[in-house]
Write a protein that holds these residues in place. Structure first.
Motif, short mmCIF file in Angstrom:
data_model
loop_
_atom_site.label_atom_id
_atom_site.label_comp_id
_atom_site.label_asym_id
_atom_site.label_seq_id
_atom_site.Cartn_x
_atom_site.Cartn_y
_atom_site.Cartn_z
N ASN A 110 0.83 -1.22 0.00
CA ASN A 110 0.00 0.00 0.00
C ASN A 110 0.86 1.26 0.00
O ASN A 110 0.59 2.22 0.73
N ARG A 165 -14.87 -0.76 8.88
CA ARG A 165 -14.38 -1.61 7.81
C ARG A 165 -14.42 -3.08 8.25
O ARG A 165 -14.04 -3.40 9.37
N SER A 167 -12.59 -5.31 7.07
CA SER A 167 -11.23 -5.84 7.06
C SER A 167 -10.24 -4.69 6.97
O SER A 167 -10.51 -3.67 6.34
N ALA A 168 -9.10 -4.87 7.62
CA ALA A 168 -8.05 -3.86 7.54
C ALA A 168 -6.91 -4.36 6.67
O ALA A 168 -5.79 -3.87 6.75
N ASP A 169 -7.20 -5.35 5.83
CA ASP A 169 -6.18 -5.94 4.98
C ASP A 169 -6.21 -5.33 3.58
O ASP A 169 -7.25 -4.85 3.11
N ASN A 172 -8.36 -2.39 1.56
CA ASN A 172 -9.33 -1.96 2.57
C ASN A 172 -8.67 -1.06 3.62
O ASN A 172 -9.35 -0.23 4.23
N ARG A 173 -7.37 -1.23 3.81
CA ARG A 173 -6.66 -0.38 4.78
C ARG A 173 -6.64 1.08 4.33
O ARG A 173 -6.48 1.98 5.16
N TRP A 181 -10.30 6.42 -1.13
CA TRP A 181 -9.14 5.64 -0.70
C TRP A 181 -7.95 6.59 -0.65
O TRP A 181 -7.74 7.38 -1.58
N ASP A 191 -2.58 10.05 9.89
CA ASP A 191 -2.68 8.82 10.68
C ASP A 191 -3.41 9.06 12.00
O ASP A 191 -4.01 8.15 12.57
N PHE A 196 -3.87 6.02 6.41
CA PHE A 196 -2.71 5.14 6.23
C PHE A 196 -1.53 5.94 5.70
O PHE A 196 -1.66 6.70 4.73
#
Length: 206
Positions: A110, A165, A167-169, A172-173, A181, A191, A196
Motif C-alpha cells: 500500500n 471496515r 477488514s483492515a487488509d 481496505n486499509r 481511498w 494517521d 494510512f
C-alpha cells in the motif's frame, strides 16, 4: 510544471467546455479561508447554479451528485486519494494540481512513490474531469494567493463511513471515507485520523 493543455494530461483526465462565469462569481464572493485547506463537500450556493444540473446530466449521467469546494493556501502534496468515479474540478482561481496514476500503487505494501507525481497548472475558469484512476488531493496555490476550486462528485463521497471496515487488509486499509481511498505522507499527520501512511519520498511542493 506542465500546463493542463499539455498532451500528457490526457493520461489523467480531460478538459471540459463549460461556462464557468457564474461559478467564479459565486466562489470569489466567499470569505477568505486563511488556512492550508478547507473542504466543503456540498455547498447550497453552488448547487443552486444551472451548472449543477448540467454536470449531473451531461457528466454523471443523472446520478445524484454533490457540488462543493476546496480552498486554501496549500503548497504540499501531503497525500494522494482516488475514487471509484471521476471527479470534476473547476478552477475559480489559477491553481496547481498534483496528479499520479493509481496503477503505480504497490498494493502489496500500500505504498506509492512521490517521484511519480506530475504538476499541472490550471488557469482560472478551466474545468477538468479527473478519471477514477487518477491520484490527486488538495490543489496548490499559485503566486502565493489563496486557491479556490469547485469539486463535483457522486453524492456522499468523502462523507464518514457508515460502518466499521470489515477488514483492515490490503486495499481496505486505505478506505478513509465513503468512495475515498487515501495514502498519506508522514508530514500530513492523517494517521491521527485513521489514515494510512504510505507515501515514499519527499512531500512534493508546488
Amino acid at each position: 510544471m506542465k500546463n493542463i493543455s499539455d498532451n500528457s494530461f490526457k493520461e489523467y483526465g480531460r478538459i471540459l467546455q463549460i461556462d464557468s462565469s457564474a461559478f467564479i462569481k459565486t466562489m470569489t464572493a466567499k470569505a477568505a479561508v486563511k488556512q492550508d485547506v478547507v473542504y466543503e463537500a456540498s455547498d447550497k450556493e453552488l448547487e443552486n447554479l444551472p451548472l449543477f444540473g448540467q454536470m449531473q446530466h451531461e457528466i454523471f449521467g443523472g446520478l445524484d451528485i454533490e457540488f462543493g469546494f476546496c480552498s486554501g493556501c496549500n503548497t504540499k502534496l501531503n497525500a494522494v486519494e482516488y475514487h471509484r468515479t471521476s471527479e470534476i474540478d473547476i478552477a475559480a482561481t489559477d491553481l496547481i494540481l498534483m496528479l499520479g496514476h493509481q496503477q503505480d500503487i504497490d498494493y502489496s505494501t500500500n505504498t506509492y512513490e512521490t517521484d511519480n507525481i506530475e504538476l499541472f497548472f490550471v488557469p482560472q475558469g478551466t474545468a477538468v474531469e479527473l478519471y477514477a484512476t487518477t491520484l490527486h488531493y488538495a490543489p496548490c496555490r499559485q503566486n502565493d494567493e489563496e486557491f479556490r476550486c469547485g469539486v463535483i462528485l457522486p453524492k456522499g463521497t468523502n462523507m464518514p463511513l457508515p460502518a466499521k471496515r470489515s477488514s483492515a487488509d490490503g486495499e481496505n486499509r486505505l478506505l478513509f471515507a465513503v468512495n475515498k481511498w487515501l495514502i498519506g505522507h508522514t508530514e500530513s499527520n492523517i494517521d491521527k485520523d485513521g489514515g494510512f501512511i504510505g507515501l515514499i519520498g519527499q512531500n512534493t511542493h508546488c
